[in-house]
Structures are given as C-alpha cells and as structure tokens.
Design a protein around this motif. Structure first.
Motif, PDB file in Angstrom:
ATOM      1  N   GLU A 161     -14.220 -20.557  -6.975  1.00 35.99           N
ATOM      2  CA  GLU A 161     -15.580 -20.522  -6.430  1.00 35.99           C
ATOM      3  C   GLU A 161     -16.366 -21.755  -6.841  1.00 35.99           C
ATOM      4  OE1 GLU A 161     -17.625 -16.613  -6.927  1.00 35.99           O
ATOM      5  OE2 GLU A 161     -15.695 -16.073  -7.795  1.00 35.99           O
ATOM      6  N   PHE A 164     -23.430 -22.492  -5.156  1.00 34.83           N
ATOM      7  CA  PHE A 164     -24.283 -22.460  -3.968  1.00 34.83           C
ATOM      8  C   PHE A 164     -25.592 -23.198  -4.197  1.00 34.83           C
ATOM      9  CE2 PHE A 164     -22.584 -19.544  -0.693  1.00 34.83           C
ATOM     10  CZ  PHE A 164     -21.404 -19.213  -1.322  1.00 34.83           C
ATOM     11  N   LYS A 214     -19.200 -19.218   2.409  1.00 39.07           N
ATOM     12  CA  LYS A 214     -20.326 -19.487   3.287  1.00 39.07           C
ATOM     13  C   LYS A 214     -20.796 -20.926   3.123  1.00 39.07           C
ATOM     14  CE  LYS A 214     -21.673 -15.847   5.686  1.00 39.07           C
ATOM     15  NZ  LYS A 214     -22.615 -14.831   5.252  1.00 39.07           N
ATOM     16  N   PHE A 216     -23.944 -23.761   4.898  1.00 35.22           N
ATOM     17  CA  PHE A 216     -25.290 -23.672   5.465  1.00 35.22           C
ATOM     18  C   PHE A 216     -25.683 -25.006   6.096  1.00 35.22           C
ATOM     19  CE2 PHE A 216     -24.671 -20.965   1.858  1.00 35.22           C
ATOM     20  CZ  PHE A 216     -25.189 -19.738   2.248  1.00 35.22           C
ATOM     21  N   GLU A 228     -25.885 -19.994   8.869  1.00 37.88           N
ATOM     22  CA  GLU A 228     -24.884 -19.765   7.824  1.00 37.88           C
ATOM     23  C   GLU A 228     -23.578 -19.398   8.503  1.00 37.88           C
ATOM     24  OE1 GLU A 228     -25.241 -16.099   5.484  1.00 37.88           O
ATOM     25  OE2 GLU A 228     -27.213 -15.801   6.342  1.00 37.88           O
ATOM     26  N   PHE A 580     -23.684  -9.406  10.608  1.00 43.36           N
ATOM     27  CA  PHE A 580     -25.139  -9.477  10.766  1.00 43.36           C
ATOM     28  C   PHE A 580     -25.543 -10.907  11.143  1.00 43.36           C
ATOM     29  CE2 PHE A 580     -24.267  -6.039   7.726  1.00 43.36           C
ATOM     30  CZ  PHE A 580     -24.934  -4.977   8.332  1.00 43.36           C
ATOM     31  N   LYS A 582     -27.522 -14.153  13.160  1.00 42.87           N
ATOM     32  CA  LYS A 582     -28.906 -14.519  13.464  1.00 42.87           C
ATOM     33  C   LYS A 582     -29.010 -14.936  14.925  1.00 42.87           C
ATOM     34  CE  LYS A 582     -30.180 -15.433   8.769  1.00 42.87           C
ATOM     35  NZ  LYS A 582     -28.925 -14.802   8.269  1.00 42.87           N
ATOM     36  N   LEU A 591     -33.748  -7.405  10.231  1.00 48.42           N
ATOM     37  CA  LEU A 591     -34.526  -7.499   8.985  1.00 48.42           C
ATOM     38  C   LEU A 591     -35.947  -7.963   9.238  1.00 48.42           C
ATOM     39  CD1 LEU A 591     -32.195  -9.484   6.546  1.00 48.42           C
ATOM     40  CD2 LEU A 591     -32.479  -7.021   6.704  1.00 48.42           C
ATOM     41  N   ALA A 593     -36.466 -11.336   9.442  1.00 46.56           N
ATOM     42  CA  ALA A 593     -36.443 -12.459   8.507  1.00 46.56           C
ATOM     43  C   ALA A 593     -36.145 -13.734   9.281  1.00 46.56           C
ATOM     44  CB  ALA A 593     -35.361 -12.247   7.453  1.00 46.56           C
TER      45      ALA A 593
ATOM     46  N   ILE B 160     -16.115  -7.155   4.268  1.00 48.59           N
ATOM     47  CA  ILE B 160     -17.071  -7.524   5.326  1.00 48.59           C
ATOM     48  C   ILE B 160     -18.131  -8.433   4.717  1.00 48.59           C
ATOM     49  CG2 ILE B 160     -18.716  -6.673   7.052  1.00 48.59           C
ATOM     50  CD1 ILE B 160     -17.228  -4.012   7.054  1.00 48.59           C
ATOM     51  N   GLU B 161     -18.323  -9.606   5.324  1.00 51.18           N
ATOM     52  CA  GLU B 161     -19.311 -10.554   4.796  1.00 51.18           C
ATOM     53  C   GLU B 161     -20.715 -10.169   5.230  1.00 51.18           C
ATOM     54  OE1 GLU B 161     -18.193 -14.819   5.303  1.00 51.18           O
ATOM     55  OE2 GLU B 161     -16.405 -13.918   6.151  1.00 51.18           O
ATOM     56  N   THR B 162     -21.624 -10.191   4.291  1.00 53.12           N
ATOM     57  CA  THR B 162     -23.030  -9.916   4.588  1.00 53.12           C
ATOM     58  C   THR B 162     -23.815 -11.227   4.450  1.00 53.12           C
ATOM     59  OG1 THR B 162     -23.323  -9.279   2.283  1.00 53.12           O
ATOM     60  CG2 THR B 162     -22.868  -7.513   3.851  1.00 53.12           C
ATOM     61  N   PRO B 163     -24.993 -11.303   5.058  1.00 54.73           N
ATOM     62  CA  PRO B 163     -25.681 -12.609   5.120  1.00 54.73           C
ATOM     63  C   PRO B 163     -26.293 -13.056   3.787  1.00 54.73           C
ATOM     64  CG  PRO B 163     -26.957 -10.902   6.261  1.00 54.73           C
ATOM     65  CD  PRO B 163     -25.674 -10.267   5.861  1.00 54.73           C
ATOM     66  N   PHE B 164     -26.468 -14.370   3.676  1.00 52.26           N
ATOM     67  CA  PHE B 164     -27.094 -14.975   2.503  1.00 52.26           C
ATOM     68  C   PHE B 164     -28.554 -15.303   2.758  1.00 52.26           C
ATOM     69  CE2 PHE B 164     -23.959 -16.025  -0.835  1.00 52.26           C
ATOM     70  CZ  PHE B 164     -22.842 -15.485  -0.221  1.00 52.26           C
ATOM     71  N   LEU B 165     -28.904 -15.541   4.003  1.00 51.39           N
ATOM     72  CA  LEU B 165     -30.302 -15.869   4.315  1.00 51.39           C
ATOM     73  C   LEU B 165     -30.960 -14.581   4.801  1.00 51.39           C
ATOM     74  CD1 LEU B 165     -29.697 -19.290   6.114  1.00 51.39           C
ATOM     75  CD2 LEU B 165     -30.551 -18.927   3.789  1.00 51.39           C
ATOM     76  N   ILE B 166     -31.637 -13.897   3.871  1.00 51.46           N
ATOM     77  CA  ILE B 166     -32.178 -12.588   4.207  1.00 51.46           C
ATOM     78  C   ILE B 166     -33.684 -12.584   3.982  1.00 51.46           C
ATOM     79  CG2 ILE B 166     -29.933 -11.505   3.778  1.00 51.46           C
ATOM     80  CD1 ILE B 166     -31.175 -10.340   1.189  1.00 51.46           C
ATOM     81  N   LYS B 167     -34.216 -11.426   3.634  1.00 51.53           N
ATOM     82  CA  LYS B 167     -35.665 -11.277   3.543  1.00 51.53           C
ATOM     83  C   LYS B 167     -36.063 -11.021   2.097  1.00 51.53           C
ATOM     84  CE  LYS B 167     -39.206  -8.384   5.764  1.00 51.53           C
ATOM     85  NZ  LYS B 167     -39.355  -7.554   6.977  1.00 51.53           N
ATOM     86  N   LEU B 190     -32.518 -15.477  -0.856  1.00 49.68           N
ATOM     87  CA  LEU B 190     -31.097 -15.313  -1.158  1.00 49.68           C
ATOM     88  C   LEU B 190     -30.892 -13.928  -1.758  1.00 49.68           C
ATOM     89  CD1 LEU B 190     -30.337 -18.827  -2.709  1.00 49.68           C
ATOM     90  CD2 LEU B 190     -30.008 -18.070  -0.348  1.00 49.68           C
ATOM     91  N   PHE B 197     -27.369  -4.102   2.817  1.00 57.45           N
ATOM     92  CA  PHE B 197     -26.385  -4.350   3.877  1.00 57.45           C
ATOM     93  C   PHE B 197     -25.189  -3.422   3.756  1.00 57.45           C
ATOM     94  CE2 PHE B 197     -28.790  -8.249   3.681  1.00 57.45           C
ATOM     95  CZ  PHE B 197     -29.109  -8.401   5.017  1.00 57.45           C
ATOM     96  N   LYS B 214     -21.269 -14.003  -3.976  1.00 57.13           N
ATOM     97  CA  LYS B 214     -22.304 -14.564  -4.839  1.00 57.13           C
ATOM     98  C   LYS B 214     -23.624 -13.814  -4.656  1.00 57.13           C
ATOM     99  CE  LYS B 214     -20.900 -18.180  -7.241  1.00 57.13           C
ATOM    100  NZ  LYS B 214     -20.901 -19.574  -6.833  1.00 57.13           N
TER     101      LYS B 214
END
Lengths: 612, 612
Positions: A161, A164, A214, A216, A228, A580, A582, A591, A593, B160-167, B190, B197, B214
């Motif tokens: 890893e 970020f 990920k 960006f 992303e 999810f 955008k 969201l 967002a 399952i990947e969830t987003p990094f740019l959230i609220k 972040l 999610f 992360k």
C-alpha cells in the motif's frame, strides 16, 4: 440463526427438509385461498407457498414488494416447475413467517428492465444495486480483481500500500488537495497514481509490486470519467519492455480464462503507434474487424516521418481532394447497394458537429459481367472509372463494397475517418460484445508539442524512458523550441518512448513504460518539460535523490480497472461497474455530496471560502 | 533479460551452471588478487567471486556499497561455506559484470542493526525499506492481507469498493475534507470508515461484504496513530452477534495459521466490558497473564451496577484508604523478596505524571515455618497481620508474592492499576512476543456521557444497536439529561450495546456491532446524541431513507490492519508496518508533504488561505 439456507440453494434433493429462509419479497400472487411469493436474496429466488391457514395471517399482515421476511417451512416438489431458475423444481410450504422489516413501495421496479430513469436510480442507488443486472456487474468486478491478484501473487508480486495523502505536483491533470489542519496553509494532494511510490519501491528492491488502488483526478468530467477511479498498478525491476509485455499479457489472458472462460491462446497482436494512427486513425484501434484507412493523398505526412502511401490522386483535378491536407478512403464490405437515402444519411452523419466534415464521397463497387467490377461514385464528374477503380482497389474494396472517402485538415479528417470506421463496423455487426481482441500499441512519441506554451509535454508521463537508441538524441539536443512554426523538425519530435498501451476492442485498458532510472536523464526530462532546476527539486527531489542510491532498471504498467471490467462485461459505461459512482458534475446524488462544511471546520483548516 | 536467477535461488545442485544475477552490492572484501562481493536482492544474498583478471577491471571501476550490478558467471562450490544463508554452499565465479547504476554512500547502513536514527531513516525511507527487518514487516503485512482475503473469499464475502470522496458528517473524529472545484464552496470528505456504505450494501442485499481499505481521521496524532490507516472492513446480513463472533474468530485463526503457523484451536475467550474494567482496569485486557485487580474498597461502584467485591477494609483506620474512592490490590508472583530499593523504584514509577498516583502500598508474603505465611507491609502501623493476610489472600497472593496497592480517585486509580499490572507483567516476562491470546470484550455501554456538552455520545458509533432487551428502555425514555450531577442514574447510562471488540495481547485489533436497521430507532439514536431532525436528515438522510425500503438485520466488524500486523510481527509500532508512514505531525518527511500549493490552485478551488 436467521436462515438455514440461502434462496439459491435448495433443490429437489432437499425435499421434505425443514428449512428457514430470509430475504426480500420479489412478488406475491394470490390464487383463491393460497398465496405464492418469490423470496429473493443475493443467491437466487425461491418460491414460498402460504396455505389456507397462513393466508388469514397474510390478510392481516400483507406482504409488500421488498419486505424483508424470514420464513420457515418444508421443501416440497412443485406442481408447475420453473426450468428457468435453479430452484425451480421446489417450493417451500410455509409453516410460519416473520416480517423482519417493511418496505415502502420502491420508486422503481427491482428488475433487469426497470422503469427507473438514470437520476432516480442514482439517488436510490441502494435499490438499484438490488437489480440482478447490476449485481452481475459487481460480481464480475470482484472476479476480475480476484483473478488479477491470483496471477500476480503466483508470480511473486507483492501487494504494497502506498499513501493517499501525498504532495501536489500538478503536471498534466489537476490534483485534488486536502488542507492540513496541523500544518496551517499547507495541503496534501490525493494521488493521481502511485507512480513515484512504485518507482521508489523498485529503488528499495521490492522487484515486483502491485496494488489495486483508488486514484484521483480533478478533471472536467466526460461521459465515461470518474473523479475517483481504480487502477491495477504494477511495477517490475530488472526488466526490459519484452518482459513486461509477456508478464501482463499473461495476466489479461488469466483474467479472460477465470472470468469469461475464454482460452486466449494466440499471442497478443502488436502495432506501432505510427501504424495505428495511419491504418486506424487513432492510437487504440479496434482490431475485431478490418476496414483499415487508406491515405490516398500523395505526400501525406504524419509527424514528418511516414512515407507517402500512394500517388492515387496524381493527374486528377477534384479541387476538394487536391486542396485538402488529407484524403482518406475506407472500403466498407457489402454496402455497394446502399440507396441514395442511405448515402445521404451517412453524409449527414459525417457533417454532424462531433465529426465535423464538409461532406462524404463514395464509390460503389458493383459486380458486373465476366467478373468485372463497375465503379460509380458521387464525383463521377471528376474521376474516370479507372481512377475510381485504382482508389477502391488500393483501399482493399472488392465487388459489392462501398468506398467512403473523407477529405480535409489532417487531424480532424483522421479522427473523422476513425469514427466513421467504428460506426460502420458497429452498424455491420463487426463489433461483437462477446469477441475480445487484445492489441499492444507501442513506440509512442516521448513528447507532445503544447502549442499554448510552445513547449514539450510528456505524452505518457515525465518518468517514461526514451527508446535506448534515442537517449543520446535527448541528451545532445537543447529542448527549447526556438521556432514554433518548425516544431515538427525539432529533434525531440522524433524521440520515441519505451512505452506501450494495452488495447481491448478499441479501448485502452492499460498503459505503461520502461522508466528513467538515472538522475541526469530524469533532470534532462524535467528540463525538457520546462521545469526549472528548483521546481524539479521542490516537486520531485525525493525521486531524484533516490536515483542517487542505486536505482535499478525498472518499468511497469497500470490497468484501468473500471474500464477493463466494463469491457469484459460488454458495456461501454464504467459507471455500471462502480458500486457508488458520481455523476458528470462529480456529485454523489445519493449522499448529496460534495456539500458545504461548518465555519468551525474551515477555521480549523485555516482557509476561507472565496467563491466568485 | 537482466537475470537468469534471483540472489536467493542458487544451490549446490546448480553447480557448473552459467547464470546471470542482478542486485545490490551489500559488501566487498578484497583478499590479495581476488575479491568477494555479496550481491543482494529481495530474495537473498549470493556471494560473487571476482578472479585475478576481473580484479583489474575492479581497480578501474570499484564497486561501492549499494551499487546496482549485473554479473554473469558460473555456479561454484564454496571453500568456506556459510551455513547461515540458504545460498551459503555456493558462490558465482564471475566472468563479466556491468554496473547498471552507481550509488552514493548511503546515509546509514543497510542492515538490521542500522546506525541511522528515526528521522534520517524516514527521510530516506526508500533506503530504510531495503533493510531486511523492514522488508520482513511488509512481507508479513502482505501475508496477513492474503490470508484474510482467502478466508473471506472462501466464505462468500464479496470485495466491494466504496467511494473515497464522500460527505462530511463529523461526529466523533474530525474529517479530512477536499474542496470541490466543480462545486465551488463545497467539500468532499475522506471516509473515516466505509460504515454507512457497507450498511447500504446490506440494504442492497450483498449479504457478505468486505474491503481492505484506507480510512482517514484528522486527529492530533499520538505515538501510534496515523492520519491514514487501513481497515479490514466487513459486514453481514441476517446474522446475530454469535454468527459474527464465530465468523471472525475463524478469520483471525486462519491468519494465525497462514502467517505464524499457529494452530489456535481453543475457542476465543469472552469477557464482558464490566468484568474487563473490574478485573483488569481497562477494556482491552492482556490475558496472557493473571495478576487481576482486586478492588478492596467496600461499596466500590462502577457505573452504579457492580456489586461490592469485598469489605476488606472494614474496621481499619488507614486514612489514605478510607478517604480514597477506590483501593486496588494486585498480587505480583514471586516478588516478596523485593528490596527497599526496588519497592522505592516502583513507588517512584507510580508517582510519575503519566501514572499520577500519590504513593504505593505493598505487602510482602513470605513463606514462614510450618507452611504459614508472614505478611509485612509498608503500612504495618495501620494493619495487623491478619488484616494484611486477608487482603493478600483475597488478591490471590501466595507465599513469595508481593501485593501492590493503589488508592485514589476511581478512574485514575483503575487506570494506574492497569498500567502497573502491565508493567509488572512486562518486567516478569509474562508478555511473551510469541504467545498470542485472543479475547472478545462484549456488552459495552451504548452511550458515554460527554461532560462538556452535558449529552450522550455513542461509545462505538451512532449505528450500533442496543441489546435487544434494552431497546425498549431507549425508546421509552427521554435522552435529555436534566440533572447533570445525576447522569449516572439516567436510564440511558444502563443501556448496553450489541457491540464487541477483539483484543489481542492487550491491544484492540477489531471492533464491531450489530447495527440498528429500523428508521425509528435510528432517529431516536440521532436524537439521543443531540442531533435535530433537520441535522440528522441533512447528514444521514440517505441512510434513513434506505431503512424505509426493506433493510435486513445486519452487523459487522472492522479490524485495524496496521495494528494487527504490528502485533503479529511482535511490535507495538504500526509505523514499522507501513511502507510510507507519516510522522507525529502528520508529515511525510521524505516527500516534504503537506506543502503549500499555487495561488492558481487555490483560486480554482474557490478558497483562500486564512492562517492566523
């Protein structure tokens, strides 16, 4: 224990067994005093049968669509078997049930063919994700990741890893940045890729690295871009280009086998960038079909290097062709019988602003008597049949084919011809979703000319090495372009990169290069891109430093994971393969967002809004 | 091809073979007209032998430490075999070599015992990562990830990947935020974890989810915290607490077997939070050893719920004990012979500001004649031997043991006793690095009282469900604390959570809970935490909405991946197990990040600096 089995599990062999299932009510059908319901979970659908007694309970407590239900009963053979689903031979004769949670009526139907529009489905993405068609996409995504990891693990790659929260070094795309509360006035950047870190890992001796991670980019979003996105990012030490091509062609074949059960046994085709541009009009040709472009203008040049491919227009006097920078012909198989209406429609198609051509010339190649071919064209006034025949033949046309010809400014015409080729391929069914053709495109130019700044930019990225035979050209020459009009003649315009893209069905799914690993050459590269020594040190001092302590030769590749999955899934849209995603304004509409934040947060971060 | 073999590969069986190796020069030793060099790569070290002829070349082109070299030669049996390395039976009789890259003299030695300090090693992390000891850590990390994935994949979990740019929804820790260029004045956050999610994915029907991902928290950094860290994040539907405990105890055992070859066959121990606090003074007991705390003060209370554990001080008149909120005794095995100097040192230890006690009382339990034990203490003036014996016996002391007693304010004393227990365990060698003891700590309080705001905060997070038997208490009562002085008596203070932590050798490595899955209960929870309806809707409207469309019962857990690796690696420092960690100011000293950014970037993001 909420359940003894899943809704995809039970078969006739379990007949008579007492079971408990839990899931969502897909549908309810009442027949007199009995009720059937389909219960759904991730694994499938099982039919529930509610007999007379339970029906009274159902009257009191009706089951709606998407209710969450736990049901106990006995596995029973069905009278009306359903051969379309694996559990179709049985049903559960229910003895008791519990509604675990109710559901409001969903805003759209939870079915492959839903009545929900795009915006609605994105707002209620958690319901959209219930649809089988979306679930299959995410399952495919998971399968691709598993297969990639399996291959890389077996080949001694180490998953490491990288961070970020890094440093902003804008060159090319814009960085997303993150204000640092502990370091007021300073910002982290989110990585556009782990590029420099994987190179540092090579310097550290981890000679086979990978990461599914990920990345960006704060770019204006086109239809198929996400701010992303995920990369399968790989790097190797002590390798030449050939080692990397072999290794990753193996990976993609392994994924084909694991995910699609396709034995892709033939070696992956290879093509130079110049051939790709010449024969297909773009750098990611779809080679599932032919219809290559023929440049019929004499002295056609591409980067001043390609030889003329024909003198077909010599002695003719069609002004449109003679004045054009480029004239390109495509032989479309089997379309000689196109009607006037059809050729007019094609002409309109190439005149659309997205394509931007002035018109379309065609030659119909019709089989005549005695095996002869007659040529009729929309420019019969200017060309005799012999001239038309020469062009058509050179373009590879046979009896029954239609030759389409575009003329105009070089770049636009090449692009239009490429689009027209893809469009005709699509219309003629040559672009089959279940056919997969891989291609390595190689020998890219190292630099691209940036007109606005009158300077060179890196075509791949600033860490890509030139071809070994071109290193000296790079070292010996001054990168400054003294005469902008003659940039084509600058020695840097001829330097080729040790870079390669992997193309699948006309889409770039991966790209990489052999890297620079010597400090001096890297400094020369930064200088060529217009960076001062101070700027280079400020941005990439750590990498230049690392190259002083025994950097090994190395190179790598990164695959666009979202796109690879989309193409394997037979779709052009990466959004369908992201849990999810955008929208095109970079918003997560579920969201809501991005959103405004508290003044207290702004204050702690030592920033103020400055919205104009 | 840069190499035919790695530096860890060749054995006597390959004797006579022509090989090419590539790697780094670890050391060079010259003996008269021949030279030996150790060549190192990721896989090991192989000895190179340069004969007379090549020695002349070496004189011209000396090999320095960390030079990158490609060497061809013949595998030869060594005269002086080295049994300590796998390649120790052979050496390569070099016929030709190439220096692929030179190296400056490294700022510290590339060895397990290096002469480089912490700061220097972090600045040159790419060299630090070359050290075998650091490489082993990253290899262990990779092995843990592989084992976790293997177990979860085999158990039908889907990555399952969830987003990094959230609220941004700050509650608890601070969010890192990311200004949005396309949505001026708005910010992404972040994720502190993928919590909401993964719950949405449960609502979507993906009943077993995982992700190694992360997470980000903008907190003031303590020694062992990083602003970005990695979690093994998991969630399951249609499960009760017992299902989750079994599943993840299985995962950790699988990791033990795969990574450490440990068969952890016994069931993982379980302890309530109250017992942990009572017997060990903290919520993550190290159960590799005993020395449990004994609360010897009568009417000791913890959250008003625990019964008095003894009346041992009744009838005594030692004011220090009688006035203290809490008096805690620990029986330390085999230390009855401690000298005055040793007990004074221990007294000083508990008086340090980090521990903060006023003093330390001891009782020495010495074996006398006829099996009797004599008790001598530092407070002989106030206690007769019978009283001392009663206390020591209750604390579990045997002949030869030393009983240590702390007295003071409840919370501080409990914490000090916990620290003292760990310190004595450490000194006595009870905390063995190669012994691993797992423990589930359960039944945490759902709420914690926040004095500053006179309100409840969620102990785990706002999505944790109360114990089923406590749900009604939560619904029926008003969460507002009308009398701050009596918060202990508020019904909410007694609500227990369906939450659990996994503790390994005194470190919390994972934590999770059964979640709320009904909208009304979730709304009640938000209200209990002082959120208005509007605020709850603004922040978590998507989740409340999702709960209306058939949310299944669900729960999960997240493991701190960095910490789990560190403990398995026998270290307390997570930094040693992260390729590119940040320092305690959140800085990456190698990159020199965070850093200032261009005015153009600020301008595009519609923000201004506001540094005070």
């Amino acid at each position: 224990m909420y359940r003894t089995h899943t809704c995809g599990e039970l078969r006739i062999a379990q007949q008579g067994q007492e079971v408990t299932l839990a899931g969502w009510i897909q549908s309810v059908r009442k027949f007199g005093s009995i009720t059937f319901a389909d219960l759904r979970d991730r694994y499938g659908i099982t039919q529930l049968l509610f007999g007379e007694e339970l029906n009274q309970q159902l009257d009191q407590q009706p089951l709606g669509r998407e209710f969450v239900v736990q049901a106990k009963g006995t596995v029973t053979e069905r009278t009306n078997k359903n051969p379309n689903i694996p559990t179709g031979d049985i049903e559960i004769n229910i003895t008791s049930f519990t509604v675990l949670n109710k559901s409001a009526v969903p805003p759209f139907t939870i079915q492959d063919e839903t009545d929900g529009g795009d915006d609605l489905r994105m707002k209620y993405r958690y319901l959209d994700l219930r649809r089988n068609i979306v679930k299959k996409n995410l399952e495919l995504r998971f399968a691709v990741a598993k297969a990639a990891r399996e291959y890389l693990n077996n080949n001694h790659f180490m998953d490491i890893e990288t961070p970020f929260l890094i440093k902003s070094t804008p060159e090319g795309a814009r960085d997303f940045v993150v204000p640092s509360r502990m370091n007021p006035g300073q910002f982290y950047a989110l990585p556009q890729s782990p590029q420099t870190f994987k190179q540092l890992l090579m310097v550290s001796g981890y000679d086979r690295y990978y990461q599914i991670t990920k990345c960006f980019r704060d770019e204006d979003l086109r239809a198929d871009r996400q701010p992303e996105f995920t990369q399968i990012d790989c790097e190797m030490s002590f390798v030449e280009q050939e080692d990397i091509l072999n290794m990753f062609e193996g990976m993609v074949k392994h994924i084909f086998k694991a995910v699609k059960n396709i034995d892709y046994t033939e070696p992956v085709a290879r093509m130079t960038w110049e051939d790709a541009m010449w024969q297909y009009g773009n750098d990611k040709p779809d080679i599932r079909f032919g219809m290559q472009l023929l440049n019929i203008k004499s002295a056609f040049t591409l980067n001043n290097e390609l030889p003329a491919k024909g003198q077909l227009l010599e002695g003719t006097d069609f002004k449109v062709f003679n004045d054009a920078e480029t004239v390109i012909a495509i032989a479309v198989p089997g379309c000689a019988e196109y009607t006037r209406k059809q050729t007019d429609e094609l002409t309109d198609w190439v005149k659309r602003p997205q394509i931007g051509m002035q018109g379309l010339v065609y030659i119909k190649c019709t089989a005549g008597e005695n095996g002869a071919i007659s040529y009729k064209s929309s420019v019969d006034k200017f060309f005799n049949e012999q001239q038309l025949g020469a062009i058509a033949t050179a373009a590879g046309a046979k009896a029954g084919d239609l030759v389409l010809i575009l003329a105009g400014r070089e770049e636009r015409t090449r692009k239009a011809a490429s689009e027209l080729r893809l469009e005709m391929g699509e219309r003629l069914g040559f672009r089959k979703k279940d056919e997969f053709k891989l291609l390595w495109v190689m020998d890219f130019p190292l630099f691209e000319y940036a007109e606005d700044d009158n300077r060179w930019v890196a075509r791949h990225h600033p860490f890509t090495a030139p071809k070994p035979s071109h290193i000296q050209t790079m070292i010996d020459n001054d990168p400054v372009i003294h005469d902008a009009a003659k940039y084509l003649e600058h020695p840097y315009n001829h330097i080729k990169a040790n870079a390669y893209d992997m193309v699948l069905n006309g889409n770039e799914i991966g790209g990489g290069s052999i890297r620079i690993f010597q400090r001096e050459l890297q400094e020369k590269m930064f200088a060529a891109l217009g960076m001062s020594k101070e700027e280079a040190l400020h941005k990439f001092g750590f990498l230049l430093g690392a190259f002083e302590y025994g950097a090994p030769p190395h190179g790598g590749i990164a695959f666009g994971f979202d796109r690879t999955c989309a193409i394997l899934g037979g779709s052009e849209s990466i959004r369908d393969f992201i849990a999810f995603p955008k929208n095109n304004s970079g918003r997560d509409v579920m969201l809501d967002a991005p959103a405004s934040i508290d003044d207290k947060q702004l204050d702690e971060l030592s920033i103020k809004l400055d919205v104009k």
